[in-house]
Scaffold this motif. Structure first.
Motif, PDB file in Angstrom:
ATOM      1  N   ASP A 166     -60.486 -36.425   8.340  1.00 41.41           N
ATOM      2  CA  ASP A 166     -60.162 -37.829   8.600  1.00 41.41           C
ATOM      3  C   ASP A 166     -59.216 -38.389   7.542  1.00 41.41           C
ATOM      4  O   ASP A 166     -58.268 -39.114   7.874  1.00 41.41           O
ATOM      5  N   MET A 167     -59.458 -38.054   6.280  1.00 44.29           N
ATOM      6  CA  MET A 167     -58.597 -38.557   5.207  1.00 44.29           C
ATOM      7  C   MET A 167     -57.182 -38.009   5.335  1.00 44.29           C
ATOM      8  O   MET A 167     -56.206 -38.739   5.160  1.00 44.29           O
ATOM      9  N   ALA A 211     -55.752 -37.053   8.112  1.00 42.52           N
ATOM     10  CA  ALA A 211     -55.171 -37.719   9.286  1.00 42.52           C
ATOM     11  C   ALA A 211     -54.667 -39.120   8.936  1.00 42.52           C
ATOM     12  O   ALA A 211     -53.659 -39.570   9.478  1.00 42.52           O
ATOM     13  N   ARG A 212     -55.346 -39.789   8.001  1.00 46.31           N
ATOM     14  CA  ARG A 212     -54.912 -41.126   7.545  1.00 46.31           C
ATOM     15  C   ARG A 212     -53.865 -41.042   6.446  1.00 46.31           C
ATOM     16  O   ARG A 212     -53.444 -42.056   5.911  1.00 46.31           O
ATOM     17  N   ARG A 213     -53.449 -39.841   6.100  1.00 46.92           N
ATOM     18  CA  ARG A 213     -52.450 -39.583   5.048  1.00 46.92           C
ATOM     19  C   ARG A 213     -52.959 -40.008   3.673  1.00 46.92           C
ATOM     20  O   ARG A 213     -52.190 -40.343   2.786  1.00 46.92           O
ATOM     21  N   GLU A 214     -54.263 -39.966   3.489  1.00 49.13           N
ATOM     22  CA  GLU A 214     -54.887 -40.190   2.177  1.00 49.13           C
ATOM     23  C   GLU A 214     -54.987 -38.821   1.519  1.00 49.13           C
ATOM     24  O   GLU A 214     -55.995 -38.136   1.617  1.00 49.13           O
TER      25      GLU A 214
END
Length: 83
Positions: free
Chosen positions: A64-65, A67-70
């Motif tokens: 998820d991170m 995918a959020r570019r974190e």
């Protein structure tokens, strides 16, 4: 460490502090992940899963991170904020 955050066991700050203070690590595992990059760690975990099986599947939080570019330091945000 990522699974611990994902499951709400402790905060990234507390997990890293425990490893630095309790086990004398030079840097906590989540700060190290931010340095290396979550995208890089995800690629490693996906490779390990493909070679060694489901037990090595990356945590959903990591997916998820990414995918959020974190991605950690390189993006300015990961488990910690670098902006």
């Amino acid at each position: 460490a990522i699974r611990m955050v994902e499951e709400g066991v402790a905060s990234p700050e507390d997990i890293d502090a425990a490893m630095v203070l309790g086990y004398k690590f030079p840097v906590g595992p989540l700060a190290l992940t931010d340095i290396v990059g979550l995208d890089v760690r995800l690629g490693i975990a996906e490779y390990l899963e493909s070679q060694l099986g489901e037990r090595f599947a990356p945590p959903q939080l990591m997916r998820d991170m990414v995918a959020r570019r974190e991605l950690g330091r390189k993006s300015g945000k990961g488990f910690f904020d670098y902006r």
